[in-house]
Enzyme design. Sequence first.
Site, PDB file in Angstrom:
ATOM      1  N   HIS A  42       0.828  -1.208   0.000  1.00 62.88           N
ATOM      2  CA  HIS A  42       0.000   0.000   0.000  1.00 62.88           C
ATOM      3  C   HIS A  42       0.868   1.267   0.000  1.00 62.88           C
ATOM      4  CE1 HIS A  42      -3.558   2.441   1.235  1.00 62.88           C
ATOM      5  NE2 HIS A  42      -2.639   3.141   1.868  1.00 62.88           N
ATOM      6  N   GLU A  43       1.847   1.315   0.898  1.00 63.78           N
ATOM      7  CA  GLU A  43       2.700   2.506   0.998  1.00 63.78           C
ATOM      8  C   GLU A  43       3.525   2.706  -0.267  1.00 63.78           C
ATOM      9  OE1 GLU A  43       2.338   4.789   3.163  1.00 63.78           O
ATOM     10  OE2 GLU A  43       0.878   3.571   4.202  1.00 63.78           O
ATOM     11  N   HIS A  76       1.481   4.121  -3.031  1.00 67.79           N
ATOM     12  CA  HIS A  76       1.360   5.587  -2.936  1.00 67.79           C
ATOM     13  C   HIS A  76       2.542   6.251  -3.652  1.00 67.79           C
ATOM     14  CE1 HIS A  76      -2.070   6.545  -0.430  1.00 67.79           C
ATOM     15  NE2 HIS A  76      -1.649   5.873   0.621  1.00 67.79           N
ATOM     16  N   GLU A  78      -6.139   6.859  -1.730  1.00 71.17           N
ATOM     17  CA  GLU A  78      -6.239   5.664  -0.893  1.00 71.17           C
ATOM     18  C   GLU A  78      -6.718   4.457  -1.693  1.00 71.17           C
ATOM     19  OE1 GLU A  78      -5.414   4.832   2.311  1.00 71.17           O
ATOM     20  OE2 GLU A  78      -4.315   6.645   1.868  1.00 71.17           O
TER      21      GLU A  78
HETATM   22 ZN   LIG Z   1      -2.628   5.200   2.299  1.00 71.42          ZN
END
Ligand SMILES: [Zn+2]
Length: 267
Positions: free
Chosen positions: A136-137, A140, A199
């Site tokens: 997830h990070e 981003h 997100e």
């Molecule tokens: Zn996030």
Amino acid sequence: MKTLFILLLSACLLTGCALNILTGRNQLSLVSESELQLVASGQYNTFLNENRVLNSATSRDAATVDRVGARISNAITKYYDKEGKGSLLEGYKWEFNTIESKEINAWCMPGGKVVIYTGLLPVTQNETSLAIVMGHEIAHAVAKHGSERMSQGLMQQMGGMALGVALAQKPQQTQDLFMTAFGIGSTVGAILPWSRQQETEADQYGLIFAAMAGYDPREALAFWQRMSEAGGGSQPEFLSTHPSDETRLRKLKQFIPEAMKYYTSRK
Ligand SMILES: [Zn+2]
């Protein structure tokens, strides 16, 4: 808010938005990736010098972070190469570090500079969940969300100044903006929350990267549920910038079947 939107929109039309090659979405882009990577490598080293970094030769947690990081970064390279977009990772020199901290936090700077805080580990509980949050990070970062926020910050706070000029004229404010844009500190200035769209993109691609690295993407549901419950703890920043709510769980459920196509169990 409306003025800001118009400001951002006109900035987009005048100075350039870039089409993101991963997500296919137009983003405000006032900073180049190479400029950002240069700032990132300096800020990363400063951050590591100011914190207690665990040695992966002696810490099992740090060794796990290294292992998961290596697998996920390999998966991303493979994903981009397969899509013919390998050039997007130009300048990336992956580094994974674990720091001793009670904060529930993790982030990835441009160029693949990752930090995991030990405070996150009681929430991840297992290697698969760690892979979910790292995916997830990193998503981003490769989807250039921090870069987008940095551009928005330069527009909002510094009148659309170029990054180089901002660094020369207002070095401290610019560095603070950088740290906030990448989810690292929120002590100075307003917190810029990750947008719902950012997100969603990070969840969508993060699941694919974790799955390609051999981690079961279905684990994401239990993990983000635990994150949501950890919200009563002492570190609200990470949680407030990463909303864990019904919408997220619903979206995750939608993304899991796609991610499963990339998943082969390591067992
Ligand atoms: Zn996030």
